[in-house]
Design an enzyme around this catalytic site. Structure first.
Site, mmCIF file in Angstrom:
data_model
loop_
_atom_site.group_PDB
_atom_site.id
_atom_site.type_symbol
_atom_site.label_atom_id
_atom_site.label_comp_id
_atom_site.label_asym_id
_atom_site.label_seq_id
_atom_site.Cartn_x
_atom_site.Cartn_y
_atom_site.Cartn_z
ATOM 1 N N SER A 17 0.797 -1.230 0.000
ATOM 2 C CA SER A 17 0.000 0.000 0.000
ATOM 3 C C SER A 17 0.829 1.278 0.000
ATOM 4 C CB SER A 17 -0.960 -0.012 1.187
ATOM 5 O OG SER A 17 -1.933 -1.028 1.022
ATOM 6 N N LYS A 66 -10.613 -5.499 10.195
ATOM 7 C CA LYS A 66 -11.684 -4.834 9.452
ATOM 8 C C LYS A 66 -12.995 -4.775 10.228
ATOM 9 C CE LYS A 66 -9.699 -5.735 4.910
ATOM 10 N NZ LYS A 66 -9.918 -6.256 3.552
ATOM 11 N N ASP A 103 -13.351 -2.525 -0.648
ATOM 12 C CA ASP A 103 -12.906 -3.832 -1.129
ATOM 13 C C ASP A 103 -13.774 -4.352 -2.271
ATOM 14 O OD1 ASP A 103 -10.675 -4.207 0.466
ATOM 15 O OD2 ASP A 103 -11.793 -5.172 2.075
ATOM 16 N N ALA A 129 -16.296 -16.159 5.573
ATOM 17 C CA ALA A 129 -17.379 -15.265 5.992
ATOM 18 C C ALA A 129 -16.862 -14.190 6.936
ATOM 19 C CB ALA A 129 -18.497 -16.064 6.655
ATOM 20 N N ALA A 132 -13.045 -9.864 5.052
ATOM 21 C CA ALA A 132 -12.729 -9.740 3.625
ATOM 22 C C ALA A 132 -13.933 -10.103 2.766
ATOM 23 C CB ALA A 132 -11.538 -10.624 3.275
#
Length: 271
Positions: A17, A66, A103, A129, A132
């Site tokens: 990144s 996340k 995403d 699940a 992501a």
């Protein structure tokens, strides 16, 4: 004054990144710096608040934070609200933190624009699940796929996620052990198994004719999932490098209001 941005995750050393956002900044004439932060597994929220208190403007969030980022945000974008997961945090002028999820946009753009795959009427299997997978499920359904099957080692998590998404299209959840005898046009690996060089326990016959395999992970060498798919009937198998660049471009747009070009950055990373 140079604006500060960062990506936070654990592990984080492998992250591309900083390189990507530096290229975007050069393209668009933006004055910013971008760094890596190794997040503490127990004190993620403290790490985020410390970065913003020191003048940080925004953060990308990767594995395994996340879902924690979703809970931390004071305000959520629509994709993040549905997903229950956030990969982009923005520190707003009023002191609140906004959470977005880019995403799904990144995955869809890579599949359709970069790889030329028309998702309409496709049978899609999404493995995992967690955060992501939660981030990409709704955007996939919105492309008009015939059906989206979410399969997870713990079936209950996949069933719960599928239930949350019923309003967006035909979706079902199941355990990995329930996939025998079914085939798909696109199989997406959204699990973290690749971090340990492993592959989800799925049947070898899950690929239909001319099927695609897509690993949301990326690496210099083909990932374990890409290698497995190539050996077990996938006509096309790719990693998630293109998705990484595309979701970064959307984050950059949210932060800076300008949209960078992605093609040359993907080519640079591939080379």
């Amino acid at each position: 004054m140079t604006d500060r941005y960062a990506v936070i995750g654990n592990p984080i050393e492998h992250s591309k990144s900083p390189f990507i956002h530096q290229r975007f900044a050069e393209q668009t004439g933006q004055d910013l710096g971008y760094e890596k932060i190794l997040g503490d597994l127990e004190y993620f929220a403290d790490d985020v608040r410390e970065f913003f208190a020191a003048g940080g403007r925004g953060m990308n969030v990767t594995v395994p934070f996340k879902e924690q980022a979703w809970r931390l945000a004071d305000e959520l974008g629509p994709e993040a609200r549905t997903a229950g997961a956030v990969n982009t945090l923005t520190f707003m002028e009023d002191g609140r933190i906004r959470g977005d999820n880019t995403d799904g946009i990144g995955l869809v753009r890579d599949l359709q624009q970069n790889l030329g795959l028309d998702l309409s009427a496709k049978r899609v299997l999404l493995l995992g699940a967690g955060g992501a997978s939660r981030g990409v499920a709704r955007p996939l359904l919105e492309q008009g796929v015939e059906t989206l099957v979410i399969a997870n080692r713990t079936a209950a998590r996949a069933v719960e996620l599928a239930g949350d998404l019923q309003v967006f299209g035909r979706v079902e959840g199941c355990g990995l052990d329930e996939l025998a005898g079914r085939s798909f046009d696109l199989v997406i690996n959204g699990t973290a198994a690749g971090l340990a060089g492993r592959v989800p326990d799925i049947p070898a016959g899950c690929f239909a004719g001319d099927a695609w395999a897509y690993d949301m992970m990326y690496a210099v060498e083909p990932t374990a999932f890409v290698q497995w798919a190539q050996q077990h009937g996938a006509a096309h198998a790719v990693d998630g490098l293109g998705m990484l660049v595309e979701q970064a471009a959307e984050s950059f747009f949210l932060w800076r209001g300008v949209r960078p070009r992605t093609e040359t950055v993907i080519k640079e990373l591939r080379s």
